[in-house]
Enzyme design. Sequence first.
Site, mmCIF file in Angstrom:
data_model
loop_
_atom_site.group_PDB
_atom_site.id
_atom_site.type_symbol
_atom_site.label_atom_id
_atom_site.label_comp_id
_atom_site.label_asym_id
_atom_site.label_seq_id
_atom_site.Cartn_x
_atom_site.Cartn_y
_atom_site.Cartn_z
ATOM 1 C CG HIS A 158 -1.922 -1.013 1.370
ATOM 2 N ND1 HIS A 158 -2.074 -1.795 2.495
ATOM 3 C CD2 HIS A 158 -2.884 -1.418 0.500
ATOM 4 C CE1 HIS A 158 -3.079 -2.626 2.316
ATOM 5 N NE2 HIS A 158 -3.590 -2.430 1.115
ATOM 6 N NE ARG B 170 -2.814 -7.672 -4.345
ATOM 7 C CZ ARG B 170 -3.464 -8.055 -3.259
ATOM 8 N NH1 ARG B 170 -2.813 -8.193 -2.132
ATOM 9 N NH2 ARG B 170 -4.748 -8.325 -3.303
ATOM 10 C CE LYS C 200 -12.493 -7.403 1.865
ATOM 11 N NZ LYS C 200 -11.210 -6.778 1.543
ATOM 12 C CB SER D 187 -4.230 -6.793 4.758
ATOM 13 O OG SER D 187 -3.894 -5.540 4.257
HETATM 14 O O1 PNS Z 1 -9.063 -3.018 0.318
HETATM 15 P P1 PNS Z 1 -10.370 -3.497 -0.222
HETATM 16 O O2 PNS Z 1 -11.133 -4.215 0.873
HETATM 17 O O3 PNS Z 1 -10.218 -4.327 -1.455
HETATM 18 O O4 PNS Z 1 -11.228 -2.180 -0.622
HETATM 19 C C1 PNS Z 1 -12.542 -2.300 -1.129
HETATM 20 C C2 PNS Z 1 -13.231 -0.921 -1.220
HETATM 21 C C3 PNS Z 1 -13.211 -0.204 0.094
HETATM 22 C C4 PNS Z 1 -12.493 -0.083 -2.245
HETATM 23 C C5 PNS Z 1 -14.686 -1.173 -1.728
HETATM 24 O O5 PNS Z 1 -15.274 -2.158 -0.945
HETATM 25 C C6 PNS Z 1 -15.566 0.080 -1.700
HETATM 26 O O6 PNS Z 1 -15.328 1.018 -2.399
HETATM 27 N N1 PNS Z 1 -16.622 0.053 -0.850
HETATM 28 C C7 PNS Z 1 -17.517 1.180 -0.685
HETATM 29 C C8 PNS Z 1 -18.934 0.841 -1.145
HETATM 30 C C9 PNS Z 1 -19.097 1.109 -2.635
HETATM 31 O O7 PNS Z 1 -18.929 2.201 -3.114
HETATM 32 N N2 PNS Z 1 -19.442 0.039 -3.389
HETATM 33 C C10 PNS Z 1 -19.712 0.165 -4.818
HETATM 34 C C11 PNS Z 1 -18.507 -0.091 -5.686
HETATM 35 S S1 PNS Z 1 -18.090 -1.779 -5.691
#
Ligand code: PNS
Length: 163
Positions: A18, A91, A42, A129
Amino acid sequence: MKRIAVYPGSFDPVTNGHIDMIKRGRRLFDKIVVAILCNSSKKAFFTIEERKTMLEISLEEVTNIEIASFDGLLVDYVVKRKANAILRGMRAVSDFEYEFQMALMNRSLNRNIQTVFLMSGLRWIFTSSSIIKEAARYNGDISNMVHPFVEKKLKEKFGFSNP
Ligand code: PNS
């Protein structure tokens, strides 16, 4: 016009992958808002406060960044922060489908926001992570994958810290 990107994620905890992404993103954007998602489906290992502190300490030397948290739709948060882009790291191929799906969903929700992908540095291709937590759970050496402060926090959580 200032180029601002939101770099969203769970950061549970922040990894060197990150950090690398944020440092490289800073070469493209004037400011990066690192945004921790609060109400994720999660189950989080660290609290939002703990994750925020770990990000702050890991990113001490990086300028023009802000550590924040958000709830709800990412695109709404991007608008609220007057940003123009979402920064995400990619990745191995295994990331592609999920990232593509998310980028297309975000684009259909708001066409004014661009998702910018940076390829993960080769060193961090297999760093995540969850895999780091898995190794730390059994006292594995993760010192080259996270900031020493994050390593300490993981050791504490798993009961391996020195008294
Ligand atoms: O590190 P991660 O868990 O892969 O991040 C995921 C994240 C936070 C980017 C994604 O879950 C997110 O944007 N959630 C907010 C809800 C949202 O906007 N959902 C619609 C798009 S999928």
